[in-house]
Design a protein around this motif. Structure first.
Motif, mmCIF file in Angstrom:
data_model
loop_
_atom_site.group_PDB
_atom_site.id
_atom_site.type_symbol
_atom_site.label_atom_id
_atom_site.label_comp_id
_atom_site.label_asym_id
_atom_site.label_seq_id
_atom_site.Cartn_x
_atom_site.Cartn_y
_atom_site.Cartn_z
ATOM 1 N N TYR A 118 11.122 24.648 21.527
ATOM 2 C CA TYR A 118 10.381 24.541 21.629
ATOM 3 C C TYR A 118 10.124 22.559 22.296
ATOM 4 O O TYR A 118 10.753 22.205 22.048
ATOM 5 N N ASN A 171 10.265 31.802 24.746
ATOM 6 C CA ASN A 171 10.331 30.299 23.984
ATOM 7 C C ASN A 171 9.824 30.555 22.205
ATOM 8 O O ASN A 171 9.056 30.784 21.777
ATOM 9 N N GLU A 217 3.617 27.126 31.377
ATOM 10 C CA GLU A 217 4.970 25.642 31.942
ATOM 11 C C GLU A 217 5.774 27.424 31.602
ATOM 12 O O GLU A 217 6.866 27.666 32.408
ATOM 13 N N THR A 218 5.583 28.322 30.903
ATOM 14 C CA THR A 218 6.167 29.105 30.811
ATOM 15 C C THR A 218 6.369 30.428 32.074
ATOM 16 O O THR A 218 7.912 30.035 32.276
ATOM 17 N N THR A 258 6.000 21.835 19.406
ATOM 18 C CA THR A 258 5.337 22.870 19.645
ATOM 19 C C THR A 258 5.710 23.610 20.470
ATOM 20 O O THR A 258 6.706 23.174 21.677
ATOM 21 N N LEU A 309 6.012 25.718 23.915
ATOM 22 C CA LEU A 309 5.432 25.791 25.715
ATOM 23 C C LEU A 309 4.198 26.690 25.840
ATOM 24 O O LEU A 309 3.641 27.208 25.528
ATOM 25 N N THR A 310 3.424 25.702 26.663
ATOM 26 C CA THR A 310 1.891 26.390 27.259
ATOM 27 C C THR A 310 2.532 27.688 28.156
ATOM 28 O O THR A 310 3.337 27.781 29.252
ATOM 29 N N GLU A 311 1.826 28.759 28.112
ATOM 30 C CA GLU A 311 1.159 29.595 29.255
ATOM 31 C C GLU A 311 1.530 29.327 30.614
ATOM 32 O O GLU A 311 2.285 30.037 31.325
ATOM 33 N N THR A 336 6.894 16.749 20.580
ATOM 34 C CA THR A 336 6.013 16.303 21.342
ATOM 35 C C THR A 336 5.514 15.297 19.638
ATOM 36 O O THR A 336 6.427 15.652 19.117
#
Length: 545
Positions: free
Chosen positions: A387, A432, A406-407, A400, A402-404, A390
């Protein structure tokens, strides 16, 4: 001198050290002692730093090394336990070169230098044994050059040559290895040692070489079993290096995005080491006749004709011909290629034939395919990304996911780094998830005064500072006062005999002064000028007064 006015000084009161000559001698002795002490302090400060010359040598080599050091007048001392010889640091390299020129240390193995000491009249058997010992020693030295090998012994069994083929036997070799603590030999290194021994002895096959370690483990049999099972150490090493290179490329391209220690990758490569050769012959469909290439063409045409009258021989043929009449229905002309039928009236008959053969080129492809060893059949990669860290509203660091997007970005980068090929059946899995980190022990920072480098520097500085302080104290408190007193004593002129008699008369004159006045005057003179009083007493002692 009157009894009431004489100053009686016994002869044993004045010591030799209180005389002028005695004081000079004592001052000189004190100066010499002070200079000797200062020299000793200086020599202690200049004591050389000893370094290791040789270590882990045999007792025979140790005795030879010490004997040569004594001949070269090089100081030496032993380390704890006698496992190493120490010499001054500035003479280490000089001593090593000089000892190496004499072949020291020789080690436990004897090489071809054994052949240099052959005695006159040695038998052939002795020469053969010495040659075998030299071969064993040289092989042992070569094997000891391997980093993991501490010591080695080689035993060769070399049968005597025979003129009969049936009685000839192949030599054998046994190698005993003593490895360094914590070191092991891989299969490739064991194979290298076996090939080294087999290549050094004539007619020695690889299968006749046996390698054993210090624990009694048979090492050479492992390599033979691996070869029999088809497991080549070089192939295993190639697969491992291939997988490590893929992992290294993936982590190197993802680490700048997620940060260090936040990505882990593993790769599994399916490599085909089989050898295959294939020959393919392919025929393409025929093209249109206009586009086809004529290979060969052959045409044959024949025409047969006869001018003799036709008809059936007989009486009719002997009759005169009848007048010509036009037939109502004429017979059809024979088509080409058909046999002409002669009419009844005997007109001309012809036979025509035409043959044509055309050969066209046929498309054909012959292909020889030889597949190389080590082809990659399939590659599977698994990547775990931590993760991201942040900062929330309260200023605390939180982890947190990762966003989709970023993945997907990381997945695409991994595909490019690994050389993803869908036709080959490659697979990739990127996960992730937060990493489980163990609590690290907080090691307090080592204080400056406890650091080894600072301690070493402080010890050296303190040594020289103590030496300088000791020399300064000896000079100011001992040597300098002694030198000053010695110079004053030598510069002062000696008193004459008349002056001593006058001083003695002034100290004691009968009838002019009483005893108290003479005593006070003598005390005052002794306080003001002790040298004069000492000379007077010395004169009295010399005159027995």
């Amino acid at each position: 001198m009157a009894a009431g006015s004489e100053i009686v000084v016994p002869g044993n009161v004045m010591d030799f050290t209180r005389t002028a000559g005695g004081q000079k001698i004592m001052l000189a002795v004190g100066v010499a002692i002070a200079v000797a002490v200062m020299g000793a302090v200086w020599m202690w400060g200049q004591q050389p730093d000893y370094r290791v010359l040789f270590s882990n040598f045999s007792d025979r080599d140790g005795g030879a090394i010490v004997a040569e050091l004594e001949k070269m007048n090089i100081p030496y001392k032993y380390a704890e336990g006698g496992g190493a010889v120490l010499v001054p640091a500035d003479r280490v390299h000089d001593a090593r070169l000089k000892l190496a020129s004499q072949g020291l240390p020789k080690g436990g193995n004897v090489g071809f230098e054994l052949m240099e000491n052959q005695k006159l009249g040695s038998s052939q058997f002795v020469e053969r044994v010495n040659f075998q010992r030299a071969m064993e020693g040289e092989l042992a030295r070569s094997i000891e050059s391997v980093s993991a090998v501490q010591a080695a012994r080689v035993h060769l069994a070399m049968p005597k040559d025979s003129v009969f083929v049936s009685e000839q036997k192949a030599p054998t070799a046994s190698v005993l290895l003593n490895l360094h603590p914590g070191r092991v030999l891989d299969l490739q290194q064991i194979s290298a040692i076996v090939h080294l021994v087999a290549s050094s002895v004539p007619d020695l096959p690889i299968k006749n070489v046996t390698v054993v370690d210090q624990n009694g483990n048979l090492l050479s049999e492992t390599g033979k079993m691996a070869s029999a099972n088809g497991m080549d150490p070089s192939q295993i090493k190639y697969v491992q290096e291939l997988q490590q290179n893929v992992v290294k490329r993936i982590e190197s391209i993802i680490t700048p995005i997620v940060g260090p220690d936040n990505v882990r990758a593993e790769a599994t490569a399916d490599v085909d080491f089989s050898r295959s050769q294939q020959a393919v012959e392919t025929y393409k469909p025929n093209q249109t006749p206009d586009a086809m290439t004529i290979r060969s063409q052959q045409t044959s045409e024949s025409l047969n004709g006869s001018a003799n009258p036709g008809g059936v021989p007989g009486a009719l043929t002997n009759q005169p011909p009848a007048p010509a009449t036009a037939p109502i229905n004429a017979a059809p002309v024979n088509a080409p290629g058909q046999n002409a039928v002669a009419p009844a009236n005997g007109t001309l008959a012809t036979n025509t034939r035409k043959d044509e053969t055309i050969n066209y080129e046929v498309d054909k492809t012959i292909q020889y395919v030889q597949q190389g060893v080590g082809g990659l059949k399939r590659l599977s990669v698994a990547v775990v990304v931590n993760y991201k860290q942040t900062i929330d509203k309260d200023g605390k660091a939180v982890m947190t996911p990762l966003t989709e997007a970023e993945t997907v970005q990381i997945t695409n980068l991994v595909k490019e780094a690994m050389g993803f090929n869908a036709e080959r059946g490659d697979s990739i899995n990127v996960v992730n998830t937060p990493f489980a980190r163990a609590e690290q022990e907080v090691i307090p920072e080592l204080p400056l005064w406890k650091q080894p480098g600072v301690i070493q520097m402080a010890t050296t500085a303190g040594k020289y500072l103590l030496m300088a302080l000791a020399l300064l104290i000896l000079y100011l408190r001992v040597l300098k006062p002694m030198l000053r007193k010695l110079s004053e004593a030598m510069a002062r002129p000696p008193a004459s005999h008349a002056q001593l008699q006058a001083d003695a008369g002034m100290m004691a004159l009968p009838g002019q002064r009483n005893y108290q006045e003479n005593l006070s005057r003598a005390q005052k003179m002794a306080n003001e000028d002790p040298r004069v009083v000492a000379n007077i007493v010395k004169t009295w002692v010399g005159n027995n007064e």
